[in-house]
Design an enzyme around this catalytic site. Structure first.
Site, PDB file in Angstrom:
ATOM      1  N   ARG A  19      32.846 -68.385  -2.741  1.00  0.00           N
ATOM      2  CA  ARG A  19      32.558 -67.405  -4.006  1.00  0.00           C
ATOM      3  C   ARG A  19      33.407 -66.129  -3.480  1.00  0.00           C
ATOM      4  O   ARG A  19      33.905 -65.743  -2.467  1.00  0.00           O
ATOM      5  CB  ARG A  19      31.133 -67.117  -4.108  1.00  0.00           C
ATOM      6  CG  ARG A  19      30.442 -66.350  -3.006  1.00  0.00           C
ATOM      7  CD  ARG A  19      28.991 -66.289  -2.936  1.00  0.00           C
ATOM      8  NE  ARG A  19      28.504 -65.725  -1.995  1.00  0.00           N
ATOM      9  CZ  ARG A  19      28.207 -64.485  -1.610  1.00  0.00           C
ATOM     10  NH1 ARG A  19      28.392 -63.636  -2.822  1.00  0.00           N
ATOM     11  NH2 ARG A  19      27.679 -64.136  -0.788  1.00  0.00           N
ATOM     12  N   THR A  20      33.596 -65.610  -4.422  1.00  0.00           N
ATOM     13  CA  THR A  20      34.599 -64.538  -4.684  1.00  0.00           C
ATOM     14  C   THR A  20      33.814 -63.127  -3.950  1.00  0.00           C
ATOM     15  O   THR A  20      32.633 -62.986  -4.000  1.00  0.00           O
ATOM     16  CB  THR A  20      34.910 -63.783  -6.042  1.00  0.00           C
ATOM     17  OG1 THR A  20      35.446 -64.871  -6.732  1.00  0.00           O
ATOM     18  CG2 THR A  20      35.997 -62.492  -6.012  1.00  0.00           C
ATOM     19  N   LEU A  21      34.294 -62.737  -3.025  1.00  0.00           N
ATOM     20  CA  LEU A  21      33.735 -61.563  -2.196  1.00  0.00           C
ATOM     21  C   LEU A  21      34.563 -60.224  -2.363  1.00  0.00           C
ATOM     22  O   LEU A  21      34.015 -59.534  -2.646  1.00  0.00           O
ATOM     23  CB  LEU A  21      33.814 -61.809  -0.549  1.00  0.00           C
ATOM     24  CG  LEU A  21      32.829 -62.873  -0.133  1.00  0.00           C
ATOM     25  CD1 LEU A  21      33.066 -63.323   1.187  1.00  0.00           C
ATOM     26  CD2 LEU A  21      31.503 -62.610  -0.513  1.00  0.00           C
ATOM     27  N   ASN A 123      29.372 -65.350  -7.988  1.00  0.00           N
ATOM     28  CA  ASN A 123      30.523 -65.928  -7.788  1.00  0.00           C
ATOM     29  C   ASN A 123      31.552 -65.293  -9.104  1.00  0.00           C
ATOM     30  O   ASN A 123      32.157 -66.085  -9.760  1.00  0.00           O
ATOM     31  CB  ASN A 123      30.769 -67.319  -7.771  1.00  0.00           C
ATOM     32  CG  ASN A 123      32.144 -68.006  -7.375  1.00  0.00           C
ATOM     33  OD1 ASN A 123      33.216 -67.117  -6.858  1.00  0.00           O
ATOM     34  ND2 ASN A 123      32.411 -69.079  -7.554  1.00  0.00           N
TER      35      ASN A 123
END
Lengths: 242, 391
Positions: A19-21, A123
């Site tokens: 997922r986008t961090l 995400n």
């Protein structure tokens, strides 16, 4: 032999996470306003890699279908992903071939749903989107943030634009601006951003959408002025400083 | 035999006769092409049918048999005006037998054969009998009528209760503020499909904050119906849907068949005795585009009355629903409907001797500015001295 304990899921393990961090290549503000014939939107062409102004020809505004224009700030790759979703959406819409077409309001709501759903899954698509368009004489201008907050207004901006450009727009925007007045107003906002936003580059595009269609200008630069007397001899009062 | 709807006795005689497909013209153009070709061929291919034909008609029904054997009921009426559906007194005398004849005449006469057991079996003539039987089910339901103008769509249906003690079947459903549907046939199937339509409309609205265009809903429905004609473990939906709604390009009326076809109409009627309504609508449809809302509703009521054939039109046996620009879909309440009925029924009573007009624009002179609807009323009025209408 696998233990009975389940492996930590993707959410719990940052190193192996899908997922986008954090965002990596980002675009800065987009500013847009409604004018007499439609919507005007401006965005510079910079893609920053952290604090480096790495890419200087990134198109951050794209037409969607016949009636809408989308501008994005934030992660560029997520913007490209969104464009793929919208491509598919518009394709299916065209395939119906039945005289109905998706207007800016529909696209805006679709984007809101997408952004909000992604946020719920932890995400997100790391973007702030500006969606403008005209359909059947009705002008529409809206914004969606990366957490799914959406609203409609006469003038919107993302990122730093919210702090620097919107106060100008609140003072100087009025109903039925002509095209020239609107361009001047936008350029004024973009100039302030250029001076004050460290991730802005001096290469911008202005996009116009009216009932007839979308036009995105060629990239150009704003004139800036640095000849202030205070800049002449900056270390005058304090030798050795900069 | 499966009772199809509670309104009609399940008098389902499936006999093949030569040419009673003329009434199919409006409903399924593609089917009629198939039928024309095979009408002759099938005699040789289905030996069972010949066997059944040899059955001797019972004495009491000899006249019935003869009539059935003849050409389509439309031609029949031209030859024998006393048997004309518009001669009410004649009909009332032979009430029970007429009902039966009516049913049979409406039905496409079909035989039981070895290819009709499941929907995934083709007959050698290229027919899917189960699908055709499903279309029959639609014809057994009580009538539903739809008409549209440029800005409004009106749906009307005949609601007969099983008995005085029971309530009537709900046949008109609101799908969304801008879409409504009237059904004929298996009401349970109709309810399920309405639920599907409502769900689609709501989902679209949730994602796009915009009303679902009717055309798209109708295609989705048609695809859903088609699936049931191509799975061996399913059966076709036994319900015909008249979908009326608004979208960007104006008002639309569609008819969805159990076969998975859909057609757009200016005006249409389905269900039992719908032919009478269709005949009326055929004469008047050219005017509908420019009709006002009130005229459209009146035309719908008159068309509904045509299907009742002599029975007095009351608001308790019919339901009217309207959708239009600036007017969300809603069902008119009984009082409003009764007032509308009274309004045009009064007009007829005041001018009983006027000649009926077979032309498109009936004689408005006879009426007190009630409009073009009045002349057509005359033809449908149960007056013994009025000459029958040309069809």
């Amino acid at each position: 032999m696998e233990s009975t304990q389940s492996k930590p899921g993707p959410l719990c393990n940052p190193e192996g996470s899908q997922r986008t961090l954090y965002p990596y290549v980002t675009g800065t503000s987009v500013v847009a306003l409604k004018y007499k014939d439609g919507i005007l939107m401006a965005a510079d062409m910079g893609g920053s890699y952290g604090s480096t102004l790495r890419y200087k020809s990134v198109e951050r505004m794209k037409p969607i279908g016949k009636h809408s224009l989308l501008g994005a700030s934030g992660e560029i790759s997520d913007f490209q992903e969104l464009l793929r979703y919208l491509d598919e959406l518009v394709l299916y819409d065209n395939m119906w071939d039945d005289g109905n077409s998706l207007g800016p309001k529909e696209v805006h709501n679709y984007l809101t749903r997408v952004m909000y759903n992604r946020r719920n899954k932890f995400n997100p698509l790391w973007n702030s989107l500006v969606l403008g368009g005209v359909k059947n004489g009705q002008k529409y201008l809206g914004m969606v943030s990366m957490i799914g907050v959406n609203f409609e207004d006469n003038h919107v901006a993302t990122g730093f634009g919210n702090h620097l450009a919107r106060p100008i727009l609140r003072d100087e925007w009025h109903e039925n601006l002509t095209f020239e007045e609107a361009v001047k107003l936008l350029e004024k906002c973009m100039r302030v951003l250029l001076y004050r936003d460290r991730s802005a580059v001096n290469k911008l595009q202005i996009a116009k959408i009216t009932e007839e269609g979308v036009t995105i200008s060629q990239p150009y630069s704003l004139k800036t002025f640095w000849g202030f007397s205070a800049f002449e001899n900056p270390t005058l009062g304090a030798e050795g400083s900069w | 035999m499966t009772p199809i709807s509670p309104h009609k006795p399940a008098h389902f005689c499936l006999h093949q006769s030569s040419l009673s497909y003329s009434h199919l013209t409006l409903s399924s153009p593609f089917l009629i092409l198939a039928y024309d070709k095979i009408a002759v061929a099938s005699h040789h291919l289905e030996p069972m049918r010949k066997g059944k034909r040899k059955k001797k008609p019972s004495p009491g029904s000899s006249q019935r048999e003869r009539e059935r054997e003849s050409q389509s009921h439309l031609l029949e009426q031209k030859e024998n005006p006393n048997k004309n559906r518009h001669s009410f007194t004649e009909r009332e005398r032979h009430c029970d037998f007429f009902l039966e004849r009516e049913t049979k005449n409406d039905a496409v006469k079909m035989f039981r054969n070895q290819y009709d057991t499941d929907v995934t079996t083709w007959s050698p003539a290229g027919r899917l009998f189960q699908v055709e039987y499903a279309m029959e089910a639609v014809k057994q339901g009580s009538a539903a009528i739809g008409l549209r103008s440029k800005t409004h769509v009106v749906l009307a249906c005949v609601n007969k209760a099983n008995s005085e003690l029971s309530s009537h079947q709900k046949k008109i459903f609101k799908v969304d503020d801008h879409i409504g549907v009237a059904i004929a046939g298996l009401t349970a199937d109709g309810r399920v499909l309405s639920r599907y339509m409502r769900s689609e409309a709501i989902n679209y609205n949730y994602t796009y904050e915009s009303p679902l265009p009717v055309g798209r809903l109708v295609v989705q429905l048609a695809d859903k119906a088609q699936v049931c004609t191509q799975r061996s473990w399913k059966r076709p939906y036994g319900v015909g849907l008249l979908v009326g709604g608004l979208d960007e390009s104006g008002a639309h009326l569609y008819y969805n068949c159990p076969s998975g076809n859909y057609f757009e109409y200016q005006a249409f009627a389905i269900g039992s005795r719908s032919q009478a309504a269709k005949t009326y609508l055929e004469r008047r449809f050219e005017n509908f585009t420019g009709s006002t809302r009130e005229d459209l509703i009146k035309d719908a009521l008159i068309a509904t009355r045509e299907t009742l054939q002599g029975e007095k039109l009351r608001s308790s046996i019919c339901t009217i629903a309207v959708v239009g620009v600036g007017e969300p879909f809603h069902i008119l309440d009984q009082d409003t409907v009764q007032k509308l009925i009274d309004a045009f029924e009064i007009v007829q009573d005041e001018a009983p001797a006027a000649e009926p007009d077979a032309g498109a624009e009936p004689a408005a002179a006879a009426e007190e500015g009630e409009g073009s609807g009045a002349g057509a009323d005359q033809a449908a009025v149960p007056e013994p001295d009025v000459a029958p209408m040309d069809i």
